[in-house]
Structure formats: structure tokens, C-alpha cells
Design an enzyme around this catalytic site. Structure first.
Site, mmCIF file in Angstrom:
data_model
loop_
_atom_site.group_PDB
_atom_site.id
_atom_site.type_symbol
_atom_site.label_atom_id
_atom_site.label_comp_id
_atom_site.label_asym_id
_atom_site.label_seq_id
_atom_site.Cartn_x
_atom_site.Cartn_y
_atom_site.Cartn_z
ATOM 1 N N ARG A 118 -58.860 5.583 13.374
ATOM 2 C CA ARG A 118 -60.108 5.318 14.120
ATOM 3 C C ARG A 118 -60.850 6.634 14.291
ATOM 4 N NH1 ARG A 118 -60.773 1.883 19.603
ATOM 5 N NH2 ARG A 118 -60.660 0.249 18.028
ATOM 6 N N ARG A 160 -55.608 -1.462 22.365
ATOM 7 C CA ARG A 160 -55.155 -2.562 21.511
ATOM 8 C C ARG A 160 -54.984 -2.178 20.046
ATOM 9 N NH1 ARG A 160 -57.255 -4.383 25.776
ATOM 10 N NH2 ARG A 160 -58.674 -2.676 25.371
ATOM 11 N N THR A 161 -55.974 -1.520 19.490
ATOM 12 C CA THR A 161 -55.929 -1.322 18.034
ATOM 13 C C THR A 161 -54.776 -0.399 17.654
ATOM 14 O OG1 THR A 161 -58.316 -1.560 18.096
ATOM 15 C CG2 THR A 161 -57.366 -0.838 16.023
ATOM 16 N N LYS A 184 -59.016 22.163 15.730
ATOM 17 C CA LYS A 184 -59.188 23.499 15.123
ATOM 18 C C LYS A 184 -60.156 23.443 13.947
ATOM 19 C CE LYS A 184 -54.257 24.014 15.875
ATOM 20 N NZ LYS A 184 -53.023 23.887 15.071
HETATM 21 N N1 CP Z 1 -60.554 -4.274 20.544
HETATM 22 C C1 CP Z 1 -60.370 -2.949 20.488
HETATM 23 O O1 CP Z 1 -60.758 -2.270 19.545
HETATM 24 O O2 CP Z 1 -59.725 -2.445 21.588
HETATM 25 P P1 CP Z 1 -59.286 -0.935 21.746
HETATM 26 O O3 CP Z 1 -60.554 -0.107 21.828
HETATM 27 O O4 CP Z 1 -58.475 -0.887 23.014
HETATM 28 O O5 CP Z 1 -58.500 -0.553 20.535
#
Ligand code: CP
Length: 306
Positions: A101, A51-52, A80
Site C-alpha cells: 500500500r 484490514r488490508t 532514508k
Molecule cells: N478497507 C480498508 O482498506 O481498510 P484499511 O484502511 O483498514 O486497510
């Protein structure tokens, strides 16, 4: 330049403006369809996501911009040994904005110090997940018509759940919000939120172990997954993973106008039968996530649509 590292980076006024913009985008999507023409979003994901990552990409595409990026550390030069600081200084030569992320708490903050372009923290370890919080706030405001005077139940992994930590911090800024914390002893909310946010600000909360003890009081039930990737010990994970299963029988205990949210992905904690209940709002929440990320990209790039 502005980055988004924590949900508290935005004042309440800025947050209201962002949610209003997201609401306008929902109503008038074509008005924004070319707003980011010529702009590029880079998604730098060192940890798995559906999703994110895809909602940031959908948001930029909906705004007429372009996307690039990687979806795992192994498919980038992180494999690396490249640092996040060097990576963002490189990506800053290619793109206009980054969503990152990372499994390590604070990694996007370290990256932001050296980044020539805005960075959105798309989740850092067990720390924060601010765009999920913006999604949650927009969902709650859209469904309930307010962000104050609510009783919110948070259920599941309250120890490692970064979405829970961020949501509590964000909702604590509104009037008359009560929390019911539903977790086993081992997954209780950590003291950096329970003491430093709730108790220091005199925000009412109670801790219970079963869903049945909370259901009747709730305006919002925020379910979470027990996160396998946060456990050091497989045995502990197996013992905890099916501790909560929301099913139709438990939904019967809830108010008619209570809504169930979940940041997703779910594993077993919400039975599929609940999906047909009109109070199950977790897939509507996914859609709100696109609108709010569109609003965030416009805001961080300082793009205004008349
Ligand atoms: N809600 C959320 O962070 O989903 P993902 O881990 O799929 O990005």
C-alpha cells in the site's frame, strides 16, 4: 509472472474462478491449511491500514505460510530515501509475494516493473484498491447470489474514494447494473470514472445528493468515509465529514433484502444502531476479505489444491 494492480487485471472468467475458489475456501478451510507451507508474504505498507494489512497476513497464515513486513514508511528505509523499486528488489530476496500500500498513485505499478515476485496492489492513493474490490464482489455475490441485475448506491466521498472507483469499474462489466451516485457536489465521482467508464459504456446512473432520494431503489448500499487524509484544507473536511449519517430511520426506507456494505473504517457515516440490522453486512464483508485474499495468494503463486 502475474501481479494484481487493478480489478480489471482479471478477465471475467478469471474473476469467477477466483470467487469460486474463495467460496470453496470458506466451506473447506482445512483443505487449504498447508497450501502455502514454506512460502512468505511481505506486507509493505507506506500508509496506515488495519484490514488490508492484517487480512493479507491472516490469509497467508491460514494457508500455512509465514509473514514479514513493515506497517509505515517511517519504519522502513523509505525514510532514508529508498525507492519502491529498490525496496521490492530487496524484499524479493526474502519473500515469495508482496502486498503493497502506498499513498502515491501508481507506486505499486512502478514497483512491479522491477519486482522478481508477484505484487498485490493493496491501495495506491486515490487510484485503485483491487483486493477491496474482490472482497466487495465476493460479498455481493455471496449475499445476493449474483453480480448482475443490481441497483447499487454509492454514498459519500465518491471523488477520492478509490474503493468506489474500483467497484464501479468491476461492476460495470456485468449485465444490467445501475448505479445511484449519492454525494455532495464537492465530492462527485470524477470524470475519469463517470465519463470514461459509465457514459462511454452506456451504463445507467444518476446522481443524487440525499440518501432519502435513493434508499427505496437499492439492492446494495455502499457507504464510504469522507477521507480526512485526502483533503488539502481542514475547513473543507470539517464541512463535509458528517454530510451523511445512515441511521435506523433511513434504513426503514430500504428494501427488506437490501444490504449495506462499507470498506471500513467508518467514522460517523453509519450510526452504531444500524449494526444490529440484519442488512448491515460490513463485518461479514471483512470476513469475506480473508477468503478472497487466500484465493488471490494461491492464484498468484500458482498453487493448486486438489
Ligand atoms: N478497507 C480498508 O482498506 O481498510 P484499511 O484502511 O483498514 O486497510
Amino acid at each position: 509472472m502475474k501481479h494484481l494492480m487493478s480489478p480489471l487485471d482479471l478477465s471475467l472468467e478469471e474473476l469467477d474462478q477466483l470467487l469460486d475458489l474463495a467460496g470453496d475456501i470458506e466451506k473447506n478451510p482445512t483443505k487449504y491449511a498447508h497450501a502455502c507451507e514454506g512460502k512468505k508474504l511481505a506486507t509493505l505498507f507506506y500508509e496506515p491500514s488495519t484490514r488490508t494489512r492484517l487480512s493479507h497476513e491472516a490469509a497467508m497464515l491460514n494457508l500455512g505460510g509465514s509473514i514479514m513486513g513493515f506497517s509505515s514508511a517511517n519504519s522502513s528505509s523509505a525514510a532514508k530515501g529508498e525507492t519502491v523499486s529498490d525496496t521490492v528488489q530487496t524484499v524479493g530476496c526474502y519473500a515469495d509475494i508482496i502486498a503493497m500500500r502506498h499513498p502515491k498513485e501508481g507506486a505499486p505499478m512502478v514497483a512491479a516493473k522491477r519486482s522478481p515476485i508477484p505484487i498485490i496492489n493493496a491501495g495506491d492513493g486515490g487510484h485503485h484498491h483491487p483486493t477491496q474490490t474482490l472482497t466487495d464482489l465476493l460479498t455481493i455475490r455471496s449475499l445476493k447470489g449474483r453480480l448482475d441485475n443490481l441497483t447499487i448506491g454509492l454514498c459519500g466521498d465518491l471523488k477520492f474514494g478509490r474503493t468506489v472507483h474500483s467497484l464501479i469499474q468491476a461492476m460495470s462489466r456485468y449485465e444490467n447494473v445501475n448505479f445511484i451516485l449519492i454525494s455532495p457536489e464537492e465530492l462527485r465521482l470524477p470524470s475519469f470514472i463517470r465519463v470514461d467508464v459509465l457514459e462511454k459504456n452506456n451504463i445507467p446512473y444518476k446522481e443524487v445528493v440525499t440518501l432519502e432520494d435513493a434508499m427505496a431503489e437499492l439492492d446494495i448500499l455502499y457507504m464510504t468515509r469522507v477521507q480526512k487524509e485526502r483533503f488539502f484544507n481542514e475547513e473543507d473536511y470539517i464541512r463535509m465529514k458528517d454530510f451523511y449519517i445512515l441511521d435506523n430511520a433511513k434504513m426503514e426506507l430500504a428494501k427488506e433484502d437490501m444490504f449495506v456494505l462499507h470498506p471500513l473504517p467508518r467514522v460517523n457515516e453509519i450510526a452504531v444502531e444500524v449494526d444490529d440490522d440484519p442488512r448491515a453486512a460490513y463485518f461479514r464483508q471483512v470476513q469475506y476479505g480473508v477468503y478472497v485474499r487466500m484465493a488471490l495468494i494461491l492464484t498468484l503463486l500458482d498453487i493448486h489444491v486438489a
